[in-house]
Design a protein around this motif. Structure first.
Motif, PDB file in Angstrom:
ATOM      1  N   PHE A 130       0.828  -1.198   0.000  1.00  0.00           N
ATOM      2  CA  PHE A 130       0.000   0.000   0.000  1.00  0.00           C
ATOM      3  C   PHE A 130       0.866   1.253   0.000  1.00  0.00           C
ATOM      4  N   GLY A 131       1.929   1.236   0.785  1.00  0.00           N
ATOM      5  CA  GLY A 131       2.830   2.381   0.864  1.00  0.00           C
ATOM      6  C   GLY A 131       3.908   2.400  -0.195  1.00  0.00           C
ATOM      7  N   GLY A 132       3.850   1.448  -1.129  1.00  0.00           N
ATOM      8  CA  GLY A 132       4.826   1.401  -2.202  1.00  0.00           C
ATOM      9  C   GLY A 132       6.116   0.709  -1.804  1.00  0.00           C
ATOM     10  N   SER A 133       6.946   0.455  -2.800  1.00  0.00           N
ATOM     11  CA  SER A 133       8.254  -0.179  -2.547  1.00  0.00           C
ATOM     12  C   SER A 133       9.215   0.187  -3.674  1.00  0.00           C
ATOM     13  N   ASP A 134       9.456   1.477  -3.816  1.00  0.00           N
ATOM     14  CA  ASP A 134      10.390   1.913  -4.847  1.00  0.00           C
ATOM     15  C   ASP A 134      11.767   1.306  -4.589  1.00  0.00           C
ATOM     16  N   PRO A 135      12.445   0.868  -5.642  1.00  0.00           N
ATOM     17  CA  PRO A 135      13.772   0.265  -5.452  1.00  0.00           C
ATOM     18  C   PRO A 135      14.756   1.248  -4.822  1.00  0.00           C
ATOM     19  N   VAL A 136      15.474   0.764  -3.833  1.00  0.00           N
ATOM     20  CA  VAL A 136      16.554   1.539  -3.219  1.00  0.00           C
ATOM     21  C   VAL A 136      17.761   0.629  -3.080  1.00  0.00           C
ATOM     22  N   SER A 137      18.938   1.220  -3.009  1.00  0.00           N
ATOM     23  CA  SER A 137      20.127   0.407  -2.785  1.00  0.00           C
ATOM     24  C   SER A 137      20.174  -0.022  -1.320  1.00  0.00           C
ATOM     25  N   LEU A 138      20.889  -1.088  -1.058  1.00  0.00           N
ATOM     26  CA  LEU A 138      21.052  -1.521   0.332  1.00  0.00           C
ATOM     27  C   LEU A 138      21.785  -0.458   1.144  1.00  0.00           C
ATOM     28  N   THR A 188      31.315  -0.134  11.949  1.00  0.00           N
ATOM     29  CA  THR A 188      32.169  -1.253  11.542  1.00  0.00           C
ATOM     30  C   THR A 188      31.298  -2.344  10.908  1.00  0.00           C
ATOM     31  N   GLU A 189      31.940  -3.408  10.461  1.00  0.00           N
ATOM     32  CA  GLU A 189      31.206  -4.532   9.874  1.00  0.00           C
ATOM     33  C   GLU A 189      30.374  -5.277  10.906  1.00  0.00           C
ATOM     34  N   GLU A 190      30.624  -5.015  12.193  1.00  0.00           N
ATOM     35  CA  GLU A 190      29.874  -5.686  13.253  1.00  0.00           C
ATOM     36  C   GLU A 190      28.626  -4.906  13.662  1.00  0.00           C
ATOM     37  N   ASP A 191      28.427  -3.728  13.090  1.00  0.00           N
ATOM     38  CA  ASP A 191      27.206  -2.968  13.348  1.00  0.00           C
ATOM     39  C   ASP A 191      26.008  -3.810  12.904  1.00  0.00           C
ATOM     40  N   CYS A 192      24.924  -3.780  13.689  1.00  0.00           N
ATOM     41  CA  CYS A 192      23.801  -4.672  13.410  1.00  0.00           C
ATOM     42  C   CYS A 192      23.165  -4.406  12.047  1.00  0.00           C
ATOM     43  N   VAL A 193      23.125  -3.144  11.616  1.00  0.00           N
ATOM     44  CA  VAL A 193      22.543  -2.833  10.310  1.00  0.00           C
ATOM     45  C   VAL A 193      23.487  -3.280   9.196  1.00  0.00           C
ATOM     46  N   MET A 250      22.544  -5.912   6.243  1.00  0.00           N
ATOM     47  CA  MET A 250      22.608  -5.597   4.817  1.00  0.00           C
ATOM     48  C   MET A 250      23.527  -6.559   4.071  1.00  0.00           C
ATOM     49  N   ARG A 251      24.609  -6.984   4.705  1.00  0.00           N
ATOM     50  CA  ARG A 251      25.470  -7.978   4.049  1.00  0.00           C
ATOM     51  C   ARG A 251      24.736  -9.303   3.898  1.00  0.00           C
ATOM     52  N   ALA A 252      23.971  -9.687   4.925  1.00  0.00           N
ATOM     53  CA  ALA A 252      23.212 -10.939   4.846  1.00  0.00           C
ATOM     54  C   ALA A 252      22.163 -10.857   3.742  1.00  0.00           C
ATOM     55  N   VAL A 253      21.521  -9.718   3.603  1.00  0.00           N
ATOM     56  CA  VAL A 253      20.534  -9.521   2.539  1.00  0.00           C
ATOM     57  C   VAL A 253      21.217  -9.588   1.172  1.00  0.00           C
ATOM     58  N   ALA A 254      22.334  -8.896   1.034  1.00  0.00           N
ATOM     59  CA  ALA A 254      23.057  -8.894  -0.243  1.00  0.00           C
ATOM     60  C   ALA A 254      23.480 -10.306  -0.629  1.00  0.00           C
ATOM     61  N   ALA A 280      24.640 -11.480  -4.285  1.00  0.00           N
ATOM     62  CA  ALA A 280      25.733 -10.535  -4.508  1.00  0.00           C
ATOM     63  C   ALA A 280      27.031 -11.057  -3.904  1.00  0.00           C
ATOM     64  N   ASN A 281      28.137 -10.577  -4.432  1.00  0.00           N
ATOM     65  CA  ASN A 281      29.452 -10.880  -3.879  1.00  0.00           C
ATOM     66  C   ASN A 281      29.726  -9.888  -2.752  1.00  0.00           C
ATOM     67  N   ILE A 282      29.568 -10.325  -1.513  1.00  0.00           N
ATOM     68  CA  ILE A 282      29.689  -9.387  -0.390  1.00  0.00           C
ATOM     69  C   ILE A 282      31.139  -8.994  -0.124  1.00  0.00           C
ATOM     70  N   GLU A 283      32.093  -9.621  -0.816  1.00  0.00           N
ATOM     71  CA  GLU A 283      33.488  -9.193  -0.710  1.00  0.00           C
ATOM     72  C   GLU A 283      33.747  -7.954  -1.549  1.00  0.00           C
ATOM     73  N   ASP A 284      32.839  -7.657  -2.463  1.00  0.00           N
ATOM     74  CA  ASP A 284      32.963  -6.461  -3.294  1.00  0.00           C
ATOM     75  C   ASP A 284      32.621  -5.244  -2.439  1.00  0.00           C
ATOM     76  N   PRO A 285      33.537  -4.306  -2.266  1.00  0.00           N
ATOM     77  CA  PRO A 285      33.270  -3.154  -1.404  1.00  0.00           C
ATOM     78  C   PRO A 285      32.102  -2.294  -1.870  1.00  0.00           C
TER      79      PRO A 285
END
Length: 321
Positions: free
Chosen positions: A237-245, A271-276, A280-284, A289-294
């Motif tokens: 209902f509120g939409g879901s426009d594509p956004v980057s991670l 850092t990489e240990e931040d919960c967000v 996002m890495r888990a989602v990617a 996606a190749n999560i080793e790619d910066p």
């Protein structure tokens, strides 16, 4: 007055408020604005003055202002109001939106409004931070007979069903909300997450509030509970426009629960240990996606939406407005 329930947003400094404004987007979904305006018009509401309570940086205020002769936004956060004022906005007649530092529970001390002058009072993703037993008498005093109170919230985050490997992506998003942030969830967050099922409503308080906002005129609308698309719909209902991670990470970082998580873990923020960042890495990774790619988080695009609840009340003529 009781101790404020919002320990985060009202205390933002100028930098935090600017970050919030930058990452929260400039507009609510047109459909929710259209829905509440249609209800207001159908029930005889006038289009003189709109008051947006708990307006934050003024997003909903600016969405609603073009329908009204006069628009006012108020919020308890001084720096949030500073951001709203900077963003500006105009009403239907070209009048500048007026922003005021003002608690939801103290509307009657406004320097810009008089009692009984408000046609539409709104609270967008804010009412769970109000002391509702104090807010409802204020709403009854400020809203004119025949006027509308519209309260809405958006709950949780769900990937669009068309997302590659959607189940795994949703597990990562749900893990953020349930496991990482669960210990930092306040009762007010649970009210919103529960789609305002337990939000105190006027007729549960006393007879005067039941008379001011009769239960029989109350309308509750909801969409996309538990992330399910509505029958015949291909989007939230509120939409879901594509956004980057990367963009999604910025938006999530402005939530109150993540703010509290980061206050409790200052040594790993950024850092990489931040919960967000971990989420996002888990989602990617779930999306292939190749999560080793910066640059992965800036390249992977996702469509995500929320559940939405809209509560609508009509102010009755009790002879004391």
């Amino acid at each position: 007055m009781a101790t404020p329930l919002d320990p985060v947003f009202r205390s933002y400094d100028s930098k935090q408020a600017a970050t919030y404004s930058q990452n929260r987007g400039s507009s609510y979904a047109p459909r929710i604005i259209q829905e509440l305006i249609a209800y207001h018009a159908a029930h005889g509401g006038q289009f003189g003055t709109v008051l947006d309570v708990g307006c934050g940086t003024g997003k909903a205020t600016r969405n609603l202002a073009p329908y009204f002769d006069r628009a006012i936004g108020c919020d308890a956060g001084k720096e949030m109001i500073a951001q709203a004022t900077q963003a500006g906005g105009q009403s239907k007649d070209g009048n500048n939106i007026v922003y005021e530092v003002l608690d939801a529970e103290k509307l009657d001390i406004s320097t810009t409004l008089r009692p009984g002058s408000v046609d539409l009072l709104t609270a967008a993703m804010a009412a769970h931070w109000f002391h509702m037993q104090d807010f409802w008498p204020q709403a009854a005093r400020m809203v004119r007979p025949g006027g509308t109170v519209a309260i809405w919230t958006m709950s949780s985050l769900y990937c669009h069903p068309a997302t590659p490997n959607a189940d795994a992506v949703q597990r990562a998003l749900s893990r953020l909300e349930d496991d990482f942030l669960g210990p930092y969830e306040l009762p007010q967050n649970r009210l919103s997450r529960g789609m305002y099922k337990d939000l105190p409503l006027p007729w549960t308080l006393d007879q005067s509030m039941a008379a001011a906002f009769p239960e029989e005129s109350f309308v509750r609308l909801e969409w996309n509970r538990d992330g399910r698309l509505e029958p015949g719909e291909d989007d939230f209902f509120g939409g879901s426009d594509p956004v980057s991670l990367e963009q999604l990470m910025g938006a999530l970082g402005t939530s109150s629960m993540i703010t509290r998580w980061r206050q409790a873990h200052p040594q790993i923020v950024g850092t990489e240990e931040d919960c967000v960042a971990m989420t996002m890495r888990a989602v990617a990774e779930a999306m292939g996606a190749n999560i080793e790619d910066p640059g992965a988080l800036s390249q992977v695009m996702i469509r995500a939406g929320t559940a939405t609840t809209l509560l609508l009340f009509t102010r009755a003529d009790t002879g004391d407005a």
